[in-house]
Write an enzyme that holds these catalytic residues in place. Structure first.
Site, mmCIF file in Angstrom:
data_model
loop_
_atom_site.group_PDB
_atom_site.id
_atom_site.type_symbol
_atom_site.label_atom_id
_atom_site.label_comp_id
_atom_site.label_asym_id
_atom_site.label_seq_id
_atom_site.Cartn_x
_atom_site.Cartn_y
_atom_site.Cartn_z
ATOM 1 N N CYS A 1 -5.702 -3.090 1.724
ATOM 2 C CA CYS A 1 -5.986 -2.878 3.176
ATOM 3 C C CYS A 1 -7.475 -3.400 3.918
ATOM 4 O O CYS A 1 -7.815 -4.288 4.109
ATOM 5 C CB CYS A 1 -5.498 -2.138 3.848
ATOM 6 N N LYS B 1 -9.772 2.650 -2.463
ATOM 7 C CA LYS B 1 -9.585 2.059 -1.219
ATOM 8 C C LYS B 1 -10.793 2.378 -1.208
ATOM 9 O O LYS B 1 -11.287 3.445 -1.203
ATOM 10 C CB LYS B 1 -8.562 2.091 -0.515
ATOM 11 N N GLU C 1 1.001 -0.956 0.321
ATOM 12 C CA GLU C 1 -0.031 -0.485 -0.142
ATOM 13 C C GLU C 1 0.732 1.134 -0.256
ATOM 14 O O GLU C 1 1.878 1.117 0.821
ATOM 15 C CB GLU C 1 -0.927 -0.519 1.374
#
Lengths: 558, 558
Positions: free
Chosen positions: B147, B110, B43
């Site tokens: 994540c 994200k 990330e």
């Protein structure tokens, strides 16, 4: 028709639920006695703003809820709008509870949660999404908004007015920075005239760690004209009569409160409009209140300050005297072999003018001891900067020993320019509980020193302190400008880099000297670890070191 | 059909765009040579995670974008999934860029932004809301998640699989805490078996200020079985062949990449499964990596440690030697009139066993100097605690002077139990650049000392250090248990109060002694100002002091 409002500009202590509850009750009784129909309190007024991670403790939430219910049970027909933490058992909401007739009648949940700068509301709260609801007070439909809500162009105020609100109550926990009061008043006046309804804006007051809340609560009428304003930096209960312009097609709010008839015009109180302040006056008062509240709320009556005869410690001593009284301020001069005569005489003159006690403790014995102790390790070397740091730490030691023994909090005297470039000794001149002027660039320190003398109408601060060239006096004939560019050059670069998120290249592109900019910005970057261990202090700009500017220590960006 | 994947578990430095870019390019070349079809990076792999307020600098965003484009231009048919900051000119997104054939082919933004604990993603980023898109690699539909996304039960992985994904790539910047690697593997295995597709999970490795990223990247097949795992706490390029189970009704992704044919089975690499570690081993390695990276990334080769002969400084010295090598670790014993003989002999034995240099500097001359200097101020008093603090600060002074002169970073030796109750001297034993064991409760310090000897198969740490009663040795015959309850009593209370957000009343309700709990929790509250000025150190629990636990200093809640 008139509505009589009370704006309770209170100074809570974060977490002190019982004491804060008592403040609410006292203000409510006063509003009742003044025959107010509504009293509005600040944002999160039972917990104080911002409660930070106390909000993660489930029992803290339960305790706050109990305090709210106790307050609500004590209400009569005067309608209270109270900033509270609301919980649905799983999520938390930053909310306003409308309390009257012995109970909570309505809850509004804040929709816009600020999560920038010093704000972390999304860490704790979920935004409200319920349909908006008005409540009627003496038949007048009232709408609520909480702080950030009203800064958003299409915030809930738009829908509230569309659906019939004839007045808006905005409750706030809005921390100070320079000129923020004027910003707020302009925004709210604009909203009021656009929406065509009066707005009452109530703000918390007082210091909370790095934040200072300036209060300055106010009411504007439907055209945006200022009707009343509470003073800055002090508690106040502002009572105002507001004329409500009824809408042509009126709505009947589903919640109807307030049995009291509107007061007669003859009864109208004189509504005070507190004077606004100049920028420097504001800054100075913010420092005083921040310092006073940090000491008071943490149980310190007295402070001790290292008086160098320089401009920084001088300003801090003046603020401390205004915050705590001269009897509670203790000065220490700590000369070394490199101190000039004027350092001591200027410090003495200042202490004398302010009426604070001052002692002199030479750091020579400790300095000599360290030279002896370190001699085997430093054999054959000419330690330069190391001996400068040792001197600064000897002074820190003395201040901390006095603090430990007598319970005086050490006030740290560093300014923002020094903090930025790391021109201070960690564990030396940076020791202390509270760093009064940590958010003032050096040139602003001079401005405020001149202000002190202006306000006093005499030379409280010896003129020599203001005119002599700044020096740390850690080696013979040292002057700040041997290590740093003149503050007239330094401060604008720092402002761009630190306060305005420009990069070194941006600042060079703006016309500053490339070599200078590279050196200065590099100094700022590598001093981050030192600043991280520095004490908190009053935030007065839009970007202070501390919780406001969160850069990594380990940082490869150049 | 098989897909050959590379998981690039890299150790970036936050902000070091050029160096991080070079890491990406190097790993990409290796993956290309190994004929991989996909390489996945962590990330925010160009900025390093977490970049914090660097993200507020517009030019930083532009510079990162330039680095991404440079990387993308260097890609061929191997498809790279790179964690990047994406911008629409106004808002920022935490994103994954899919790069192949010389350009950025696709961006995924994200959706779930963590904003709790040490995470502040909502401070910077806007969640992605665009329709989900698959991209094809050698005709296999691939989905991406970043994540937190995959921790959410109805996260994008559900829709991605519904819409045809046959493998998921999860890129992560997931910091370590005790047993987190096992938690992650269990969760991802569960997701894979529920969704019926393989998942490859790639994580950053390395220390960044208070965080340490443990790596431990891995791949599970469609039934959740572990196919391969990179080692913990070290860089690694994990290359894996994954068998893809085609869906009955296949979709054709709109983006089609990867000209390379699937490699033959005969070519399959041996896929390593790194061994998992015991809890204490993990903790120890986290301390080593955190310390090594903090020093290295901030330009320090050497450290200096005050060796008291106690358990805390002993463990720190062991970690330092494993992090930096014995030649780069310098010990200083600093006895006073109250030091016992065993303090010096234990410290000497340890230094000898570790092979680090040690010097002895008595603090007596400085201590005596301060007593003399403060005598007029303290006349007629019997300063108790003040003299203890003065001694501790004399030691801090010596360490900092050595640091200033020789460029050695001071490693701070305090543990979490002491930090919690404020059983340390601010500017004394708390001085330093990095606090290695600040997140270990005292009982855990003992565990890790025993581990050191176990792993060495000999007495590296003198047994006397482990068995003698702990003492600060700041007055005659002092022992920790004169001021504090035994650590067997103290640590569980601290864990509840500090790590689990219980209140004093909660802990009393759970059966602990009321008077003890009130005293301990009060000590924790009033030490907040001291902790705030303490150095950073490795976070190894789910709630460390520092950016993890954000309580107000001014706090009236009891």
């Amino acid at each position: 028709m008139n509505l009589r409002l009370a704006l309770a500009q209170l100074n809570p202590t974060v977490g002190a639920l019982d004491a804060n509850l008592q403040q609410l009750k006292d203000a409510y009784r006063s509003a009742e006695q003044a025959q107010c129909s509504i009293i509005a309190f600040g944002e999160l007024s039972i917990t104080g703003y911002p409660p930070e991670d106390l909000l993660l403790k489930p029992r803290f939430i339960a305790d706050q809820r109990a305090a709210l219910l106790e307050f609500a049970a004590s209400t009569t027909s005067c309608v209270a709008v109270v900033g509270v933490v609301d919980s649905d058992g799983e999520r938390l909401y930053n909310a306003a509870a409308v309390c009257a007739d012995g109970r909570v009648q309505h809850i509004y949940r804040k929709r816009s949660l600020p999560n920038y700068s010093v704000f972390d509301e999304k860490r704790y709260f979920t935004p409200g999404t319920e349909p908006l609801q008005l409540f009627g007070v003496n038949g007048i439909p009232v709408g609520i908004s909480i702080c950030e809500d009203i800064w958003v162009d299409d915030g809930p105020h738009v829908d509230l007015v569309t659906s019939g609100a004839e007045i808006l109550v905005s409750i706030n926990g809005s921390p100070y920075h320079l000129d923020k009061d004027a910003e707020r008043e302009a925004l709210i006046a604009d909203r009021a005239s656009q929406l065509g309804i009066p707005i009452c804006y109530v703000n918390q007051v007082g210091g909370q760690d790095e934040l200072v809340f300036d209060g300055g609560s106010f009411v504007v009428d439907h055209s945006g004209e200022l009707l009343g304003r509470a003073p800055l930096f002090t508690e106040s209960l502002l009572i105002t009569d507001v004329e409500i312009q009824h809408r042509e097609s009126r709505v009947e709010p589903s919640i109807s409160l307030g049995g009291r008839a509107a007061p007669l015009h003859a009864d109208n109180p004189v509504i005070p409009i507190a004077e606004s302040m100049s920028g420097d006056d504001e800054l100075y008062e913010a420092l005083v209140l921040g310092t006073r509240d940090y000491c008071r709320k943490n149980g310190f009556s007295d402070v001790v300050i290292g008086l160098s005869g320089g401009i920084d410690s001088t300003l801090v001593a003046c603020v401390a005297v205004d915050a705590l009284g001269a009897d509670h301020v203790h000065g220490v001069a700590m000369p070394s072999r490199y101190s000039s005569d004027h350092s001591l005489t200027d410090a003495e003159a200042l202490a004398n003018n302010l009426g604070v006690d001052m002692r002199t403790i030479s750091i020579e014995p400790a300095f000599a001891a360290y030279m002896e102790m370190l001699d085997p390790s430093f054999a054959g070397r000419q330690p330069g900067l190391t001996w400068e740091n040792v001197q600064s730490r000897c002074r820190g030691q003395i201040l901390m020993a006095l603090s430990n023994e007598f319970g005086w909090m050490v006030l740290t005297t560093g300014n923002k320019s020094e903090a930025a470039v790391g021109y201070f000794t960690i564990y030396g001149d940076s020791v202390g509980g509270y760093a009064v002027i940590k958010d003032l660039l050096k040139l602003k320190v001079y401005d405020l020193c001149r202000l002190v003398n202006e306000r006093a109408g005499k030379e409280v601060i010896p003129n020599n302190v203001i005119v002599k060239p700044p020096s740390a006096e850690l080696r013979p004939d040292q002057r700040d400008d041997q290590s740093l560019p003149p503050y007239e050059v330094l401060d604008p670069i720092l402002s761009l880099y630190v306060e305005h998120d420009r990069t070194a290249q941006d600042i060079i592109d703006a016309g500053h000297d490339p070599e200078m900019v590279s050196r200065i910005t590099r100094l700022v970057d590598i001093a981050e670890y030192k600043r991280r261990q520095s004490p908190p202090g009053v935030r007065v700009t839009q970007k202070a070191f501390g919780k406001d500017r969160r850069v990594p220590i380990t940082n490869g960006y150049r």
